[in-house]
Write a protein that holds these residues in place. Structure first.
Motif, mmCIF file in Angstrom:
data_model
loop_
_atom_site.group_PDB
_atom_site.id
_atom_site.type_symbol
_atom_site.label_atom_id
_atom_site.label_comp_id
_atom_site.label_asym_id
_atom_site.label_seq_id
_atom_site.Cartn_x
_atom_site.Cartn_y
_atom_site.Cartn_z
ATOM 1 N N LEU A 194 -6.838 10.185 5.966
ATOM 2 C CA LEU A 194 -6.664 8.860 6.295
ATOM 3 C C LEU A 194 -4.708 8.814 6.195
ATOM 4 N N LYS A 195 -4.219 9.258 5.187
ATOM 5 C CA LYS A 195 -2.707 8.978 5.103
ATOM 6 C C LYS A 195 -2.119 10.037 6.017
ATOM 7 N N ARG A 196 -2.746 11.038 6.381
ATOM 8 C CA ARG A 196 -1.968 11.488 7.667
ATOM 9 C C ARG A 196 -2.118 10.839 9.066
ATOM 10 N N LEU A 227 1.142 1.504 8.301
ATOM 11 C CA LEU A 227 1.998 2.028 9.053
ATOM 12 C C LEU A 227 3.287 1.797 8.700
ATOM 13 N N ASN A 228 4.182 2.848 8.585
ATOM 14 C CA ASN A 228 5.497 3.036 8.366
ATOM 15 C C ASN A 228 6.242 3.960 8.943
ATOM 16 N N THR A 229 7.681 3.378 9.203
ATOM 17 C CA THR A 229 8.724 4.420 9.628
ATOM 18 C C THR A 229 9.683 4.390 8.571
ATOM 19 N N THR A 230 10.949 3.893 8.702
ATOM 20 C CA THR A 230 11.717 3.599 7.522
ATOM 21 C C THR A 230 11.247 2.179 6.672
ATOM 22 N N ARG A 231 10.325 1.729 7.317
ATOM 23 C CA ARG A 231 9.929 0.219 6.638
ATOM 24 C C ARG A 231 8.365 0.006 7.125
ATOM 25 N N PRO A 232 7.588 -0.857 6.562
ATOM 26 C CA PRO A 232 6.404 -1.039 7.088
ATOM 27 C C PRO A 232 6.724 -1.683 8.396
ATOM 28 N N LEU A 284 0.791 -1.273 -0.149
ATOM 29 C CA LEU A 284 0.020 -0.081 0.081
ATOM 30 C C LEU A 284 0.848 1.272 0.172
ATOM 31 N N ASN A 285 0.647 2.068 -1.031
ATOM 32 C CA ASN A 285 1.555 3.400 -1.176
ATOM 33 C C ASN A 285 0.769 4.298 -0.417
#
Length: 235
Positions: free
Chosen positions: A200-202, A172-177, A140-141
């Protein structure tokens, strides 16, 4: 002579009604909304009123969108404050769940988190999930909204899954999912394919940052908060 010929002639001869000014008063034109005729002047007034009605409707629509966005922004602000002031992971979960349920009126939601080096796995959010769910989150992008999700996603809602008709999957991502938040509703139009996903993205970015902030404090709230929340390195 065809009607197109008449229209073409009048367009190319703008002085026609100057030469035949009486026609403006004598012409009788069918009323667009009733079974009678009106003068040209009346017909022009009706056209202007109809145009004004269209513009008013568009203005009211824009105002409605603006008010809706203001309301969502206010809810996002309250959620941000709740997550920023959460002292530990319990406070984070309580604040998130309260805002989703009470402010956003989302009846069903499930969050799964993985890939963090944590000893305490007692939270439902850290329950083991399938590789299919991991793959969906990684693919999911941006948030997905619609009526169709994989069986593995519905299974996260246990016995409630069969009653749910629309879903939103937020990576949910940081430097990776690191996880997936799934919102759901028994209403088929609550989350639809063409709906906007900016908020939703925010929401996903806010929750991801909060999880990263609390990932070390889940096990030991007294750990050094100057360390990076994922890899333990100094900021």
């Amino acid at each position: 002579m065809k009607t197109e010929d008449v229209a073409h002639y009048l367009v190319n001869h703008p002085d026609f009604f100057n030469e035949y000014a009486d026609l403006l008063n004598d012409l009788q034109i069918p009323h667009p909304h009733q079974n009678n005729v009106v003068s040209l002047h009346e017909r022009q007034a009706i056209a202007l009123r109809d145009k004004n009605k269209v513009l008013q409707d568009k203005l009211l629509e824009l105002i409605s969108f603006g008010e809706e966005n203001d309301a969502i922004s206010e809810k996002m602000h309250r959620l941000t404050i709740a997550l920023l002031t959460a002292y530990n992971f319990d406070d984070f979960l309580n604040g998130l769940q309260y805002c989703l349920r009470e402010d956003f009126a989302i009846p069903y939601f499930v969050m799964r988190i993985w890939g963090l080096d944590l000893e305490n796995k007692d939270y439902d959010e850290f329950a083991e999930t399938s590789e299919d769910v991991h793959a969906i989150a990684a693919s999911l992008n941006q948030p997905y909204c619609g009526n169709h999700v994989a069986d593995g996603i519905k299974a996260l809602f246990a016995e409630n899954g069969e009653h749910l008709q629309s879903f939103s999957m937020i990576p949910l991502n940081t430097t990776r999912p690191i996880g997936l938040l799934v919102l759901a509703s028994p209403e088929i139009e609550r989350f639809y394919a063409d709906m906007g996903t900016l908020h939703l993205k925010r929401l996903g970015e806010l929750i991801s940052a909060s999880i990263a902030r609390h990932s070390l404090t889940v096990d030991n709230p007294s750990q050094n908060h100057d360390q990076h929340p994922i890899d333990g390195q100094p900021v």
